[in-house]
Design a protein around this motif. Structure first.
Motif, short mmCIF file in Angstrom:
data_model
loop_
_atom_site.label_atom_id
_atom_site.label_comp_id
_atom_site.label_asym_id
_atom_site.label_seq_id
_atom_site.Cartn_x
_atom_site.Cartn_y
_atom_site.Cartn_z
N THR A 1 -14.98 -133.12 15.79
CA THR A 1 -15.71 -134.38 15.75
C THR A 1 -16.75 -134.46 16.86
N GLU B 1 -11.11 -139.78 9.55
CA GLU B 1 -11.74 -138.86 8.59
C GLU B 1 -12.14 -137.53 9.22
N ASP B 2 -12.10 -137.43 10.57
CA ASP B 2 -12.42 -136.17 11.23
C ASP B 2 -11.18 -135.34 11.53
N ASP C 1 -8.59 -132.93 9.84
CA ASP C 1 -8.45 -132.10 8.65
C ASP C 1 -6.98 -131.76 8.42
#
Length: 274
Positions: free
Chosen positions: A37, A58-59, A61
């Motif tokens: 990120t 959302e960053d 994985d």
């Protein structure tokens, strides 16, 4: 009316504090990158003196799942002291939270669960606070990071001094030097890094202890008498502390330091005897 900067910083110590950073932050589990990120924040939960990375969900994985185990109550923790108040230093586990939120797990494909915390504070909505020690490696841009995230408001300053420094314990002189390096570090006592030839190394015994500092690197230790890990040195320090390579420093909290004939009081810090 004037305000001392230290007092100003400590006035918000009971609040959740945060600061966006512009560095690219990556965290690995094994050889797999699970966090990547450029939108990270540093977050200090109330009472914490060292920040943690917080990143947008959302960053991440990997799966973010609820954690079944509740965190231990913060009130039951015996915290060390800094500036006359209890503080949560890195010895206090990440699982102890002083802000509202929900413990979660970062589940990677390798089957490794990293611990994290979804904070309820609207100022950090959408962000996940990450347990530094739960990941195998961290990088700020392409530089490896150790121990904990670096605090942009924390710095070290190494200055040579010809002032005479004497170190005593129980009336015995352990070191004496007019060739010390004074290391000034934010919110901490001065540390006096002495040439090994000015230290009574014959009175010290090596320790197996190794610790990591985000600003100075990996330290090795020596003990004296019944004082374990009283002296330390950085054989291969990080670049910000390169000047103190192989020099030796004593915990001011546990010995008597005399500088130019003036005996200093022992400071009270997280490294004092509890």
């Amino acid at each position: 009316m004037g305000v001392r900067v230290r007092d100003l910083l400590l006035s918000e110590f009971e609040s959740l504090r945060y600061e966006p950073i512009q560095k690219r932050i990556r965290a690995l589990v094994g050889d797999r990158t699970v966090v990547d990120t450029t939108r990270a924040m540093l977050v200090w939960e109330p009472k914490r003196v060292v920040p943690s990375y917080a990143v947008p969900a959302e960053d991440v994985d990997a799966e973010i799942a609820g954690a079944a185990d509740a965190a231990p109550p913060a009130g039951e923790i015996r915290a060390p002291q800094l500036a006359g108040r209890p503080v949560f230093d890195p010895s206090i586990p990440f699982a102890v939270h002083t802000s509202e939120g929900e413990p979660v797990l970062i589940r990677s494909e390798a089957g490794h669960d990293a611990t994290a915390f979804r904070m309820a504070d609207p100022a950090v909505a959408g962000y996940i606070l990450l347990d530094f020690d739960s990941f195998d490696a961290w990088y700020e841009e392409d530089e490896r990071n150790v121990a904990h995230p670096k605090d942009p408001f924390h710095r070290i300053d190494v200055v040579p001094s010809s002032r005479k420094v004497r170190v005593e314990s129980g009336g015995e002189v352990l070191a004496e030097s007019a060739n010390a390096l004074f290391l000034f570090e934010t919110q901490l006592p001065i540390r006096y890094y002495l040439p090994p030839e000015d230290v009574r190394t014959d009175l010290l015994r090596p320790s197996d202890t190794k610790t990591f500092c985000a600003y100075k690197g990996q330290a090795s230790y020596w003990s004296f008498g019944d004082e374990d890990d009283l002296v330390w040195s950085y054989p291969e320090p990080l670049r910000d502390a390169a000047e103190v390579t192989d020099r030796m420093a004593f915990f001011n909290e546990r010995v008597d330091i005399v500088v130019d004939g003036e005996r200093h009081e022992r400071p009270v810090t997280p490294w004092s005897r509890r």
